[in-house]
Design a protein around this motif. Structure first.
Motif, PDB file in Angstrom:
ATOM      1  N   TYR A   1       0.853  -1.183   0.000  1.00  0.00           N
ATOM      2  CA  TYR A   1       0.000   0.000   0.000  1.00  0.00           C
ATOM      3  C   TYR A   1       0.893   1.239   0.000  1.00  0.00           C
ATOM      4  N   TYR A   2       0.366   2.317  -0.545  1.00  0.00           N
ATOM      5  CA  TYR A   2       1.088   3.584  -0.558  1.00  0.00           C
ATOM      6  C   TYR A   2       0.138   4.718  -0.171  1.00  0.00           C
ATOM      7  N   ALA A   3       0.687   5.701   0.508  1.00  0.00           N
ATOM      8  CA  ALA A   3      -0.060   6.922   0.728  1.00  0.00           C
ATOM      9  C   ALA A   3      -0.258   7.610  -0.618  1.00  0.00           C
ATOM     10  N   HIS A   4      -1.361   8.313  -0.763  1.00  0.00           N
ATOM     11  CA  HIS A   4      -1.669   8.972  -2.027  1.00  0.00           C
ATOM     12  C   HIS A   4      -0.565   9.954  -2.420  1.00  0.00           C
ATOM     13  N   SER A   5       0.038  10.588  -1.426  1.00  0.00           N
ATOM     14  CA  SER A   5       1.039  11.628  -1.692  1.00  0.00           C
ATOM     15  C   SER A   5       2.341  11.082  -2.274  1.00  0.00           C
ATOM     16  N   VAL A   6       2.564   9.777  -2.153  1.00  0.00           N
ATOM     17  CA  VAL A   6       3.827   9.210  -2.650  1.00  0.00           C
ATOM     18  C   VAL A   6       3.627   8.180  -3.743  1.00  0.00           C
ATOM     19  N   LYS A   7       2.382   7.834  -4.007  1.00  0.00           N
ATOM     20  CA  LYS A   7       2.107   6.802  -5.004  1.00  0.00           C
ATOM     21  C   LYS A   7       2.652   7.220  -6.373  1.00  0.00           C
ATOM     22  N   GLY A   8       3.360   6.299  -6.998  1.00  0.00           N
ATOM     23  CA  GLY A   8       3.977   6.589  -8.287  1.00  0.00           C
ATOM     24  C   GLY A   8       5.382   7.132  -8.182  1.00  0.00           C
ATOM     25  N   ARG A   9       5.775   7.562  -6.999  1.00  0.00           N
ATOM     26  CA  ARG A   9       7.124   8.092  -6.790  1.00  0.00           C
ATOM     27  C   ARG A   9       7.957   7.184  -5.892  1.00  0.00           C
ATOM     28  N   PHE A  10       7.311   6.534  -4.918  1.00  0.00           N
ATOM     29  CA  PHE A  10       8.011   5.672  -3.972  1.00  0.00           C
ATOM     30  C   PHE A  10       7.687   4.216  -4.282  1.00  0.00           C
ATOM     31  N   THR A  11       8.652   3.348  -4.017  1.00  0.00           N
ATOM     32  CA  THR A  11       8.454   1.914  -4.197  1.00  0.00           C
ATOM     33  C   THR A  11       9.020   1.165  -3.005  1.00  0.00           C
ATOM     34  N   ILE A  12       8.181   0.356  -2.386  1.00  0.00           N
ATOM     35  CA  ILE A  12       8.624  -0.467  -1.258  1.00  0.00           C
ATOM     36  C   ILE A  12       8.924  -1.861  -1.772  1.00  0.00           C
ATOM     37  N   ALA A  13       9.973  -2.467  -1.227  1.00  0.00           N
ATOM     38  CA  ALA A  13      10.356  -3.796  -1.695  1.00  0.00           C
ATOM     39  C   ALA A  13      11.146  -4.518  -0.615  1.00  0.00           C
ATOM     40  N   ARG A  14      11.212  -5.804  -0.768  1.00  0.00           N
ATOM     41  CA  ARG A  14      12.019  -6.612   0.157  1.00  0.00           C
ATOM     42  C   ARG A  14      13.355  -6.953  -0.493  1.00  0.00           C
ATOM     43  N   ASP A  15      14.420  -6.837   0.276  1.00  0.00           N
ATOM     44  CA  ASP A  15      15.757  -7.230  -0.170  1.00  0.00           C
ATOM     45  C   ASP A  15      16.164  -8.430   0.660  1.00  0.00           C
ATOM     46  N   LYS A  16      15.922  -9.599   0.113  1.00  0.00           N
ATOM     47  CA  LYS A  16      16.176 -10.815   0.882  1.00  0.00           C
ATOM     48  C   LYS A  16      17.660 -11.040   1.111  1.00  0.00           C
ATOM     49  N   THR A  17      18.507 -10.525   0.233  1.00  0.00           N
ATOM     50  CA  THR A  17      19.948 -10.713   0.406  1.00  0.00           C
ATOM     51  C   THR A  17      20.467  -9.965   1.635  1.00  0.00           C
ATOM     52  N   LYS A  18      19.773  -8.898   2.009  1.00  0.00           N
ATOM     53  CA  LYS A  18      20.207  -8.099   3.156  1.00  0.00           C
ATOM     54  C   LYS A  18      19.233  -8.189   4.321  1.00  0.00           C
ATOM     55  N   ASN A  19      18.204  -9.036   4.190  1.00  0.00           N
ATOM     56  CA  ASN A  19      17.184  -9.156   5.234  1.00  0.00           C
ATOM     57  C   ASN A  19      16.654  -7.775   5.604  1.00  0.00           C
ATOM     58  N   ALA A  20      16.211  -7.058   4.586  1.00  0.00           N
ATOM     59  CA  ALA A  20      15.778  -5.684   4.797  1.00  0.00           C
ATOM     60  C   ALA A  20      14.576  -5.356   3.910  1.00  0.00           C
ATOM     61  N   VAL A  21      13.918  -4.275   4.249  1.00  0.00           N
ATOM     62  CA  VAL A  21      12.855  -3.709   3.414  1.00  0.00           C
ATOM     63  C   VAL A  21      13.318  -2.324   2.983  1.00  0.00           C
ATOM     64  N   THR A  22      13.273  -2.072   1.694  1.00  0.00           N
ATOM     65  CA  THR A  22      13.757  -0.797   1.183  1.00  0.00           C
ATOM     66  C   THR A  22      12.607   0.092   0.735  1.00  0.00           C
ATOM     67  N   LEU A  23      12.862   1.377   0.721  1.00  0.00           N
ATOM     68  CA  LEU A  23      11.903   2.347   0.203  1.00  0.00           C
ATOM     69  C   LEU A  23      12.665   3.211  -0.798  1.00  0.00           C
ATOM     70  N   GLN A  24      12.427   2.957  -2.071  1.00  0.00           N
ATOM     71  CA  GLN A  24      13.037   3.746  -3.128  1.00  0.00           C
ATOM     72  C   GLN A  24      12.189   4.989  -3.354  1.00  0.00           C
ATOM     73  N   MET A  25      12.802   6.141  -3.204  1.00  0.00           N
ATOM     74  CA  MET A  25      12.076   7.396  -3.298  1.00  0.00           C
ATOM     75  C   MET A  25      12.607   8.200  -4.483  1.00  0.00           C
ATOM     76  N   ASN A  26      11.767   8.444  -5.452  1.00  0.00           N
ATOM     77  CA  ASN A  26      12.134   9.206  -6.635  1.00  0.00           C
ATOM     78  C   ASN A  26      11.321  10.495  -6.716  1.00  0.00           C
ATOM     79  N   SER A  27      11.760  11.395  -7.554  1.00  0.00           N
ATOM     80  CA  SER A  27      11.060  12.675  -7.747  1.00  0.00           C
ATOM     81  C   SER A  27      10.731  13.334  -6.422  1.00  0.00           C
TER      82      SER A  27
END
Length: 127
Positions: free
Chosen positions: A59-85
Motif C-alpha cells: 500500500y502507498y499513501a496517495h502523496s507518494v504513489k507513483g514516486r516511492f516503491t517499497i520492496a524486500r531485499d532478501k539478500t540483506k534481510n531488509a525492506v527498502t523504500l526507493q524514493m524518486n522525484s
C-alpha cells in the motif's frame, strides 16, 4: 526484536534516495513492514507498507504513489523504500515499523497495527 532504519540524507528536489530497514530478532519476511514519516510540527503518517513475502501486497499513501516503491531485499534481510522525484514536502524523519501480522489491510496506517519501531532516519529535500 530490532529495526534499524538507514539511508536518509540531504537531497535536491527531483532527486532520489533509498531507505533501508534492517530487522533482527524475528523473521522479517514473515511480517508486514511499514514506513512512516513525521515532519516538524505534523503528526506521523503512513507512507507505505508491504505484507509478508508470501503475499507480496503493498500500500502507498496517495502523496507518494507513483514516486516511492517499497520492496524486500532478501539478500540483506531488509525492506527498502526507493524514493524518486523527491519534493520538499517529503522532508521528514522516516521510521520503519514491524506489523503484528503478515497481512496488509486498509488499516495499515494505524499505529496499533505495529508492535516495534525503528529509530528513524532524517530525509531533507532542499536546494
Amino acid at each position: 526484536v530490532q529495526l534499524q532504519a538507514s539511508g536518509g540524507g540531504l537531497v535536491q528536489p527531483g532527486g532520489s534516495l533509498r531507505l533501508s530497514c534492517a530487522g533482527s530478532g524475528f523473521p522479517l519476511d514473515d511480517f508486514t513492514i511499514a514506513w512512516f514519516r513525521q515532519a516538524p510540527g505534523k503528526e506521523r503518517e503512513g507512507v507505505s507498507c508491504i505484507s509478508s513475502s508470501d503475499t507480496g501486497k503493498s500500500y502507498y499513501a496517495h502523496s507518494v504513489k507513483g514516486r516511492f516503491t517499497i520492496a524486500r531485499d532478501k539478500t540483506k534481510n531488509a525492506v527498502t523504500l526507493q524514493m524518486n522525484s523527491l519534493k520538499p514536502e517529503d522532508t521528514a524523519v522516516y521510521y520503519c515499523a514491524k506489523g503484528k501480522t503478515w497481512v496488509v489491510s486498509e488499516t495499515w496506517r494505524l499505529d496499533d497495527e505495529y508492535d516495534y519501531w525503528g529509530q528513524g532516519t532524517q530525509l531533507t529535500v532542499s536546494s
